[in-house]
Write an enzyme that holds these catalytic residues in place. Structure first.
Site, mmCIF file in Angstrom:
data_model
loop_
_atom_site.group_PDB
_atom_site.id
_atom_site.type_symbol
_atom_site.label_atom_id
_atom_site.label_comp_id
_atom_site.label_asym_id
_atom_site.label_seq_id
_atom_site.Cartn_x
_atom_site.Cartn_y
_atom_site.Cartn_z
ATOM 1 N N SER A 262 0.929 -1.077 -0.244
ATOM 2 C CA SER A 262 0.573 -0.121 -0.057
ATOM 3 C C SER A 262 0.741 1.592 0.490
ATOM 4 O O SER A 262 0.530 2.738 0.052
ATOM 5 C CB SER A 262 -1.012 0.044 0.912
ATOM 6 O OG SER A 262 -2.107 -0.813 1.434
ATOM 7 N N GLY B 77 -4.141 -1.862 -0.459
ATOM 8 C CA GLY B 77 -3.502 -1.965 -1.743
ATOM 9 C C GLY B 77 -4.025 0.236 -2.153
ATOM 10 O O GLY B 77 -3.385 0.587 -1.305
ATOM 11 N N CYS C 258 -9.235 -1.591 3.571
ATOM 12 C CA CYS C 258 -8.744 -0.368 3.474
ATOM 13 C C CYS C 258 -8.925 -0.087 1.923
ATOM 14 O O CYS C 258 -10.154 0.810 1.610
ATOM 15 C CB CYS C 258 -7.075 -0.890 3.334
ATOM 16 S SG CYS C 258 -6.224 0.361 3.241
ATOM 17 N N PHE C 259 -8.128 -0.342 0.806
ATOM 18 C CA PHE C 259 -8.497 0.149 -0.628
ATOM 19 C C PHE C 259 -9.727 -0.841 -0.668
ATOM 20 O O PHE C 259 -10.492 -0.228 -1.577
ATOM 21 C CB PHE C 259 -7.709 -0.621 -1.655
ATOM 22 C CG PHE C 259 -7.567 0.473 -2.938
ATOM 23 C CD1 PHE C 259 -7.588 1.822 -3.096
ATOM 24 C CD2 PHE C 259 -7.262 -0.668 -3.962
ATOM 25 C CE1 PHE C 259 -7.452 2.530 -3.827
ATOM 26 C CE2 PHE C 259 -6.532 0.632 -5.606
ATOM 27 C CZ PHE C 259 -7.079 1.880 -4.964
ATOM 28 N N HIS D 40 -6.510 -2.180 9.429
ATOM 29 C CA HIS D 40 -5.354 -3.293 9.037
ATOM 30 C C HIS D 40 -6.092 -4.593 9.594
ATOM 31 O O HIS D 40 -5.612 -4.159 10.373
ATOM 32 C CB HIS D 40 -4.744 -3.139 8.092
ATOM 33 C CG HIS D 40 -4.032 -2.458 7.057
ATOM 34 N ND1 HIS D 40 -3.565 -3.261 6.411
ATOM 35 C CD2 HIS D 40 -4.427 -1.141 6.583
ATOM 36 C CE1 HIS D 40 -3.498 -2.319 4.795
ATOM 37 N NE2 HIS D 40 -4.167 -1.807 5.973
ATOM 38 N N GLU E 239 -5.548 -8.082 9.959
ATOM 39 C CA GLU E 239 -3.986 -8.421 10.283
ATOM 40 C C GLU E 239 -3.209 -7.547 11.030
ATOM 41 O O GLU E 239 -2.043 -8.688 10.788
ATOM 42 C CB GLU E 239 -3.580 -9.446 8.498
ATOM 43 C CG GLU E 239 -2.314 -7.743 8.306
ATOM 44 C CD GLU E 239 -3.588 -6.042 7.681
ATOM 45 O OE1 GLU E 239 -2.677 -5.633 7.009
ATOM 46 O OE2 GLU E 239 -4.665 -5.907 7.606
#
Length: 369
Positions: free
Chosen positions: A46, A227, A255-256, A345, A347
């Site tokens: 990203s 991304g 996110c993206f 995020h 993760e």
């Protein structure tokens, strides 16, 4: 000492010394407030096309290991630090951060007042910049012009540069409960790892994959990854998301992927003043008031506000999460189709684990489908 210069689009100049490879690099200058996890930050796709300023004053203490990469290489365009550690100290360290930057040809600068740089970005906004080191250092006007001639982040289509070229499979740990087709817009290694822990076999697929490609996997769910770049450029991914929604295949985006789901639902996006980048960003769930501390990396956001109800072609939806710092939309939840997303995020490599249960929510969504 090899001289180096950080030159901003508005003519601001910061002089220091070379850190990493010697040469020049151009990109959008942004700051990251994480105090740890620089290896994961540097290898996060990203950050492609961005010169990252580390707000933590000392960077490189733990060196560089062979386990914590979040992709196959460093993706940042350049790295700006104040005080690089002279000697790394960690039992997993294999080489210094400086050595790895040199190995991968990443140009950086050290010895400048990163707090001043950060304050400037906060006040003036993220902008184009360049790092020039060694023989690449020329007169200021020439360097500023090189920066102004570089492409802007708004309108940048970057996901194709970081997406996998061929589909690959990350198997489940133990018995396979579900199969997920993950559209690789810039996925991090820890995402399919988190899914594997939950019995998910993840098929990581190129950004240009078609609906037929996804359906060939016979997926129980579809995942939209994080991304780089401007979500407005992702016409293919947006259209693909709409096809997934029409077929009511469980969908989860981060996110993206949150921005792409939002645009698929008819929402707009905008470029933020300086974005959210760090591992300490608070997010509030609108329905419960519950707060999570999250890892984030985004310079664009969805237009909307906390608790907003949406009337979409796929039924009702709502803004499910928001950031109390600035009111930014941090999540979406569809009511009539099995889809949800978050701007952060879960993760979290590196970062807190508050949002990890979102993967369990995805499992539940697939289980109920």
């Amino acid at each position: 000492m090899t001289p180096a210069v950080l030159v901003l689009e508005d003519g601001r100049v910061f002089r220091g010394e070379a850190f990493g490879a010697v040469g020049s690099t151009l990109g959008e200058v942004v700051f990251c407030t994480a105090m740890t996890g620089y290896q994961e930050t540097l290898t996060d796709p990203s950050y492609h096309g961005q010169i990252v300023v580390a707000t933590a004053p000392q960077i490189g203490n733990t060196g560089w290991n062979d386990e914590d990469d979040e992709s196959t290489k460093i993706h940042v365009a350049g790295y700006v630090v104040r005080d690089p550690a002279r000697i790394p100290s960690n039992w997993r360290s294999r080489r210094s951060l400086n050595d790895e930057l040199v190995n991968q040809g990443v140009v950086g600068i050290a010895g400048i007042d990163t707090r001043t740089v950060t304050r400037h970005i906060r006040e003036q906004g993220a902008m184009r910049a360049g790092i020039f080191a060694g023989d690449a250092v020329t007169d200021v006007d020439t360097m500023v012009q090189a920066v102004k001639d570089s492409p802007k982040m708004k309108g940048a289509d970057l996901s194709g540069a970081v997406s996998t070229k061929e589909t690959y499979v990350v198997p489940a740990d133990g018995e396979t409960r579900f199969k997920v087709a993950a559209l690789d817009l810039g996925i991090k290694f820890n995402t399919p790892r988190m899914m594997a822990q939950r019995g998910i076999e993840t098929h990581v697929m190129p950004v240009g994959s078609t609906l037929d490609d996804l359906l060939a996997v016979e997926p129980n769910g579809v995942f939209l990854a994080n991304g780089p770049g401007d979500p407005e450029t992702q016409a293919h991914a947006i259209a693909l998301t709409q096809q997934v929604l029409e077929r009511r295949i469980p969908l989860f985006g981060i996110c993206f992927g949150n921005q792409i789901l939002g645009r698929a639902l008819g929402m707009g996006t905008y470029k933020m003043q300086y974005g959210h980048r760090g591992i300490n960003v608070p997010v509030i769930e609108a329905a419960t008031g519950r707060v999570a501390i999250t890892a984030q990396n985004h310079g664009f956001a969805l237009e909307g506000e906390a608790g907003q109800k949406l009337d979409t072609p796929y039924g009702a939806a709502e803004v499910s999460h928001y950031c109390p710092n600035d009111g930014t939309v941090e999540g979406l939840r569809c009511v009539d189709v099995p889809a949800f997303s978050v701007q952060y995020h879960p993760e979290a490599a590196a970062g807190p684990h508050d949002a990890a249960p979102l993967f369990d929510q995805f499992v539940t969504l697939m289980d109920e489908a």
